[in-house]
Scaffold this active site. Structure first.
Site, PDB file in Angstrom:
ATOM      1  N   ASN A  15      13.840  25.540  17.912  1.00 33.36           N
ATOM      2  CA  ASN A  15      14.437  24.270  18.332  1.00 33.36           C
ATOM      3  C   ASN A  15      15.642  23.941  17.470  1.00 33.36           C
ATOM      4  O   ASN A  15      15.871  24.562  16.420  1.00 33.36           O
ATOM      5  CB  ASN A  15      13.404  23.143  18.250  1.00 33.36           C
ATOM      6  CG  ASN A  15      12.844  22.981  16.854  1.00 33.36           C
ATOM      7  OD1 ASN A  15      12.264  23.917  16.308  1.00 33.36           O
ATOM      8  ND2 ASN A  15      13.021  21.806  16.267  1.00 33.36           N
ATOM      9  N   ASP A  60      10.646  18.854  18.308  1.00 34.53           N
ATOM     10  CA  ASP A  60      10.218  20.019  17.527  1.00 34.53           C
ATOM     11  C   ASP A  60       9.458  21.020  18.390  1.00 34.53           C
ATOM     12  O   ASP A  60       8.553  21.699  17.913  1.00 34.53           O
ATOM     13  CB  ASP A  60       9.368  19.586  16.321  1.00 34.53           C
ATOM     14  CG  ASP A  60       9.140  20.728  15.327  1.00 34.53           C
ATOM     15  OD1 ASP A  60      10.001  21.611  15.239  1.00 34.53           O
ATOM     16  OD2 ASP A  60       8.082  20.739  14.660  1.00 34.53           O
ATOM     17  N   CYS A 349       9.480  15.250  -1.436  1.00 35.30           N
ATOM     18  CA  CYS A 349       8.147  15.687  -1.872  1.00 35.30           C
ATOM     19  C   CYS A 349       7.186  15.947  -0.718  1.00 35.30           C
ATOM     20  O   CYS A 349       6.256  16.762  -0.833  1.00 35.30           O
ATOM     21  CB  CYS A 349       7.512  14.639  -2.796  1.00 35.30           C
ATOM     22  SG  CYS A 349       8.603  14.010  -4.098  1.00 35.30           S
ATOM     23  N   CYS A 352       5.851  19.397   0.920  1.00 38.54           N
ATOM     24  CA  CYS A 352       4.849  20.195   0.201  1.00 38.54           C
ATOM     25  C   CYS A 352       3.582  19.400  -0.090  1.00 38.54           C
ATOM     26  O   CYS A 352       2.474  19.899   0.084  1.00 38.54           O
ATOM     27  CB  CYS A 352       5.413  20.718  -1.125  1.00 38.54           C
ATOM     28  SG  CYS A 352       6.652  22.017  -0.967  1.00 38.54           S
ATOM     29  N   HIS A 353       3.753  18.171  -0.544  1.00 41.81           N
ATOM     30  CA  HIS A 353       2.605  17.406  -1.029  1.00 41.81           C
ATOM     31  C   HIS A 353       2.046  16.437   0.004  1.00 41.81           C
ATOM     32  O   HIS A 353       1.078  15.731  -0.280  1.00 41.81           O
ATOM     33  CB  HIS A 353       2.995  16.644  -2.302  1.00 41.81           C
ATOM     34  CG  HIS A 353       3.367  17.549  -3.434  1.00 41.81           C
ATOM     35  ND1 HIS A 353       2.440  18.259  -4.152  1.00 41.81           N
ATOM     36  CD2 HIS A 353       4.581  17.885  -3.949  1.00 41.81           C
ATOM     37  CE1 HIS A 353       3.057  18.976  -5.075  1.00 41.81           C
ATOM     38  NE2 HIS A 353       4.351  18.777  -4.973  1.00 41.81           N
ATOM     39  N   MET A 392       7.250  24.764  -9.235  1.00 45.27           N
ATOM     40  CA  MET A 392       7.728  23.386  -9.094  1.00 45.27           C
ATOM     41  C   MET A 392       9.136  23.307  -9.674  1.00 45.27           C
ATOM     42  O   MET A 392       9.325  23.215 -10.888  1.00 45.27           O
ATOM     43  CB  MET A 392       6.775  22.425  -9.820  1.00 45.27           C
ATOM     44  CG  MET A 392       7.265  20.985  -9.881  1.00 45.27           C
ATOM     45  SD  MET A 392       7.542  20.260  -8.253  1.00 45.27           S
ATOM     46  CE  MET A 392       8.469  18.788  -8.731  1.00 45.27           C
TER      47      MET A 392
END
Length: 449
Positions: A15, A60, A349, A352-353, A392
């Site tokens: 997309n 999406d 963030c 990932c988190h 990180m």
């Protein structure tokens, strides 16, 4: 997918980004060849044909799901076809040689991004789904942006004639904001905002394994013990194998009846493989997603598991572990600081988190981070990059010291909210201990030819 019958290579395309078509292409247009099936000559790479499943995509709905060729009896004629069940919720059957659309049908109960098809099988887009044109109003798209069928492999059985699809029927909230990021992705959606209207109530929503008949163009059975987040394998023994979390299962291919299962101690997302060695059939699958029984801090039990009739191997006992304690400092910061922290958290963030602190990956849950109690340590990690060797990276180029402190304030509020409103205790006896050993599973009824 390469097809030796037509000597074509079929490619499913992704997309566009930013996600809202109104932001990405304010002048309009289909954004050819996004969210499409494209056929190329295998010898020369020359373009042969294409079909765009989702023009002007804003949801999406990438079109990279499996492309499967088969010979089907359609209207009394054996036809060589190409089939796909992409994220947009439509099951497509195309003539493999020419790309002519034979059928296009929803394989989930409803979809609200379109209202139907025109005479050329171009989807008729729902004007209300063009959320990029409506500011903060937003839109709950059905099926969800995660897809009615995501990347997890589906499987076709020439014996039953059915396609077995890892299916999800749900909605996803989308609010456009030009320039907004999710991590390093310029998607122009604000994951911290919700649409102004409530989410739709979907009868039969959820995650399941679906058997679809591409000739009759209808569902045959659905198995709620199945999953939308694990690949499928069909065998000549009238079995379909799929995992749901850490439970590896076999169902009858014709009826969907569950006939076998085994605990794998860890999540499975890919499809299984079957092979024969010295006259015996084996089924192999990779486990190791982890996260479901203690998250980031728990063992993930990554293994290649191989099964056969009469197999006697037993998995080792689960390992006990001690998860971190939820021990945040007192909330701090005013409303402006918290809003700044939320904005930067969602942009840098969340990918990932997890958004709003909800972890949807194998990265650590920051609400449990000891660094929340120390502004110096938090800065050393986020700005100075002292954990870069562990993966990180430093966000010095994206965040100021004040921004990092605002992120810490925001995560502290999430942690304290969780502390004040704890979820129900896990069914396997609370954090820190492994789940009880499962009952022995019966031997799999594999095909013995």
């Amino acid at each position: 997918t390469y097809d030796p019958v037509t000597n074509l290579v079929y490619i499913g395309t992704g997309n566009g980004a930013p996600w809202p078509a109104e932001v990405r292409s304010p002048g309009g247009g289909d954004n050819l060849f996004t969210a499409s099936i494209v056929a190329l000559d295998a010898d020369t790479g020359e373009y042969r044909w294409h079909y765009q499943t989702t023009p002007e995509d804003s949801w999406d709905f990438d079109n990279t799901q499996q492309l499967v060729t088969a010979d089907l009896m359609i209207d009394g004629k054996m036809t060589h076809v190409l089939m796909q069940a992409p994220k947009n919720g439509v099951f497509y059957v195309l003539e493999a040689e020419t790309g002519r659309v034979i059928s296009a049908d929803l394989f989930v109960p409803t979809a609200n991004w379109m209202t139907g098809f025109d005479e050329n099988y171009r989807p008729i887009l729902n004007p209300d789904a063009n959320y990029g044109a409506f500011g903060d109003r937003g839109f709950h798209v059905v099926p969800s942006a995660g897809g009615a069928h995501s990347w997890h492999p589906m499987a076709f059985s020439p014996d039953t004639g059915y396609m077995y699809i890892p299916t999800n029927y749900g909605s996803f909230p989308l609010v456009a904001e030009a320039g907004a990021k999710m991590g390093n992705q310029l998607l122009s959606i604000n994951v911290g905002k919700s649409p102004q209207m409530p989410a739709p109530q979907l009868e039969g929503g959820g995650s399941y394994l679906l058997a679809w008949d591409p000739v009759k163009r209808e569902p045959v059975w659905e198995q709620r013990m199945g999953s939308s987040r694990a690949g499928v394998m069909a065998t000549a023994g009238n079995l379909v194998f799929q995992a749901s979390g850490s439970n590896f299962q076999a169902f009858r291919a014709d009826t969907g009846e569950a006939v076998w299962s085994a605990d794998t101690q860890s999540g499975i997302v890919g499809g299984a493989a079957s092979y024969e060695l010295d006259g015996e059939q084996y089924v192999a699958v990779v486990a190791g997603q982890g996260g479901g029984r203690g998250g980031y801090w728990a063992p993930n039990y990554a293994r290649l598991l191989v099964y056969k009739i009469g197999g006697e191997a037993v998995l080792p006992e689960p390992i006990s572990f001690t998860p971190p304690v939820l021990n945040p400092p007192a909330n701090f910061g005013d409303a402006e600081m918290l809003a700044t922290g939320e904005t930067h958290y969602n942009a840098n963030c969340a990918s990932c988190h997890g958004d709003s602190g909800r972890v949807s990956s194998l990265f650590p849950d920051l609400k449990y981070a000891a660094a929340l109690n120390s502004p110096e340590l938090f800065k050393a990690i986020v700005i100075d990059g002292i954990l870069q060797s562990n993966g990180m990276v430093s966000f010095r180029n994206e965040l100021s010291d004040a921004d990092a402190e605002a992120v810490r304030a925001y995560v502290v509020t999430l942690a304290n909210d969780l502390k004040d409103n704890p979820p129900p205790a896990p069914a396997f006896g609370g954090p820190g201990g492994p789940p009880p050993a499962p009952a022995p599973a019966p031997a799999p009824e594999l095909h013995e030819d």
